[in-house]
Design a protein around this motif. Structure first.
Motif: not given
Length: 157
Positions: A41-44, A48-50, A54-57
């Motif tokens: 969530v913090l990455g988004f 947003w690419p981070l 993270i979601l993909a990982y």
């Protein structure tokens, strides 16, 4: 700086980044799935690419859908029980206990199957009894109505 020196420094940077990601992964795993979700969530929010990475990982590594991220590497292999401990008495005891537990598991699964079959049969018998009672009740009502109509037709003829 020569190409060899650049190659070595590039490898050093890569291993440093790999090491940092490894430590971050271990830190997040120690705190469980909520930490992974918070990082995503913090990455988004910030980059947003981070968050997407993270979601993909999380999906790729099955962290998103597993029960827990903790002790992922400490899980026991199913083949670990087959290894010898070196103590023959213990190995014989372990083998006998595993055989007994497998027999108990088979017996319990058989019991559960018989229990399900008995429950299904009882439900089916109840359904058939209800259906027969409904048919008798409907049949009695039809006979009362049908016999009056049939007598009336005969009287009219």
């Amino acid at each position: 700086m020569s190409t060899t020196d650049m190659s070595l420094s590039h490898r050093f940077e890569r291993s440093g980044i790999k090491e940092w990601f490894g430590r971050a992964e271990a830190w997040l795993d120690a705190r469980g799935r909520p930490a992974w979700i918070a990082a995503m969530v913090l990455g988004f929010i910030f980059v947003w690419p981070l968050g997407l990475a993270i979601l993909a990982y999380m999906i790729w590594s099955k962290r998103m859908f597993s029960k827990s991220c903790r002790n992922r590497s400490a899980r026991v292999s199913p083949f670990a029980t087959m290894r010898s401990s070196g103590n023959t008495a213990f190995d014989a005891y372990k083998t006998e206990t595993l055989r007994r537990l497998e027999d108990e598991q088979r017996a319990f699964e058989s019991f559960l199957e018989r229990l399900r079959e008995a429950k299904d049969k009882a439900e089916f018998d109840q359904f058939m009894d209800d259906r027969a009672a409904k048919a008798r009740a409907t049949g009695a009502t039809d006979d009362d109505n049908g016999s009056d109509g049939a007598n009336g037709d005969k009287d009219a003829a």
